[in-house]
Scaffold this active site. Sequence first.
Site, PDB file in Angstrom:
ATOM      1  N   TYR A   1       0.839  -1.200   0.000  1.00 15.29           N
ATOM      2  CA  TYR A   1       0.000   0.000   0.000  1.00 15.29           C
ATOM      3  C   TYR A   1       0.877   1.255   0.000  1.00 15.29           C
ATOM      4  CZ  TYR A   1      -3.949   3.006   1.569  1.00 15.29           C
ATOM      5  OH  TYR A   1      -4.929   3.974   1.686  1.00 15.29           O
TER       6      TYR A   1
ATOM      7  N   ARG B   1      -1.875   8.306  -3.283  1.00 19.85           N
ATOM      8  CA  ARG B   1      -2.712   7.325  -2.609  1.00 19.85           C
ATOM      9  C   ARG B   1      -3.930   7.988  -1.947  1.00 19.85           C
ATOM     10  NH1 ARG B   1       0.569   4.364   1.900  1.00 19.85           N
ATOM     11  NH2 ARG B   1      -0.259   6.048   3.214  1.00 19.85           N
ATOM     12  N   ASP B   2      -5.016   7.224  -1.864  1.00 16.89           N
ATOM     13  CA  ASP B   2      -6.245   7.678  -1.207  1.00 16.89           C
ATOM     14  C   ASP B   2      -6.739   8.980  -1.834  1.00 16.89           C
ATOM     15  OD1 ASP B   2      -8.368   7.509   0.554  1.00 16.89           O
ATOM     16  OD2 ASP B   2      -7.306   8.476   2.202  1.00 16.89           O
TER      17      ASP B   2
ATOM     18  N   SER C   1      -5.580   8.856   4.296  1.00 21.33           N
ATOM     19  CA  SER C   1      -4.465   7.899   4.244  1.00 21.33           C
ATOM     20  C   SER C   1      -3.506   8.198   3.102  1.00 21.33           C
ATOM     21  CB  SER C   1      -5.013   6.466   4.118  1.00 21.33           C
ATOM     22  OG  SER C   1      -5.833   6.147   5.202  1.00 21.33           O
TER      23      SER C   1
ATOM     24  N   ASP D   1      -8.801   4.867  11.606  1.00 19.63           N
ATOM     25  CA  ASP D   1      -9.026   5.126  10.179  1.00 19.63           C
ATOM     26  C   ASP D   1      -8.686   6.568   9.806  1.00 19.63           C
ATOM     27  OD1 ASP D   1     -10.071   2.558   9.588  1.00 19.63           O
ATOM     28  OD2 ASP D   1     -12.009   3.140  10.401  1.00 19.63           O
TER      29      ASP D   1
END
Length: 405
Positions: free
Chosen positions: A116, A121-122, A128, A362
């Site tokens: 990941y 990203r995200d 994240s 999260d």
Amino acid sequence: MKFTAATLAALSAAGVFADVANVEVADALPKDVNPFVGKNYFANSYYAGELEQTIKSFLAKNDTLNAARVRTVQKTGTFVWVTSIAGLSNINTTIAEARAEQRKTKKKQIVELVLYNLPDRDCSGGESGGELSSAKNGLEIYKHKFVDPYAALLKNARDLTFAVILEPDSLGNVITNQGVPFCQNASAIYEEGIAYAIAKLQASNIALYLDAAHGGWLGWSDNLPLAAKEFAKVVNLAATVLNTTAIPNPRNISRPGPSIRGFATDVSNFNPYIGNPRANYTEWSPSWDELHYAQALEPYLTNNSLPAHFIIDQGRSGLQNTRQTWGEWCNVEAGYGIRPTTETNSTLVDSIVWAKPGGESDGACGITVAPNAGLWWDKYTQMLVKNAQPPLEPTYLNGTTKGRM
């Protein structure tokens, strides 16, 4: 089969290098065997260490039962998330620990990892975001400083079996979030990066599971064919990557294309494996729980020549129907769910897994004030233990599970 550098050079000079290449590719050929069967789900020390705080919190309240339940969680196999270049060192640690456990117990271990670290990203969530940017040569860095060493470490540990989840949420964003400019711009980067990872992680001891989001995201009737088409596009792109980066093949011997074992669903989410009762917000969806999502997606995967095998995250899915809408994804009221097992009552599902380490936040969002993504949240972990369904059996310091439930 392995060859030394000197042997490879001699074979190349003798004109049989193509045969060596063929051996390497053959070694990567997947067999239609569930990689989890007969293996112990390796429980990593990092997550076990995080849980020590929760044990202390329960003991401070004289709650010995729930403290003992946390010890059971410590012994439960969960995925190790490798999310940065610096984090590659965690693979070395995990491999060393898994080998030690394998020697000690004489039981084959399956080591569970998440890859990941895509650039940008995200792209839709923002909680994240990673270390790499496509505007700063992130894709090349990702390929050669992250994926390449990641793959090398796993291939050099042939005595272990690895289950690897590839880039959670990324293709889900490609499929459904083209209206978000950042996601639209990141889509080609995501596809090329994941295809590269698939190509590089071809080995007989590595089972690849491409992230397929969850039933509440891609499981709607209109999204199912789009999802399968996108997954096929990326797997086919991996074949191009493999052909341009593999060992030279001067005799043009036919090689099989790269493959994945299947798909991971509900990673870091809260959907039940089997909804009982069915949540009201799923009324119009054929994928109203994760088993139904796997069943609904299966024919579209098959029509696109993709394997219909699944692993389903139930790490935080024990407490059902606590959300008002399916779109709630951040630090939802929850409990630990079904323990990792291959007893899934479905030929489609390889295993129930715990992909998200319960207790790692999260993001700064959800039911109350929360720490940033990935940081430990002891109060939330205590809730997961208390709300676990089925209830966690306690493990006491003497190693027994005897005690009041």
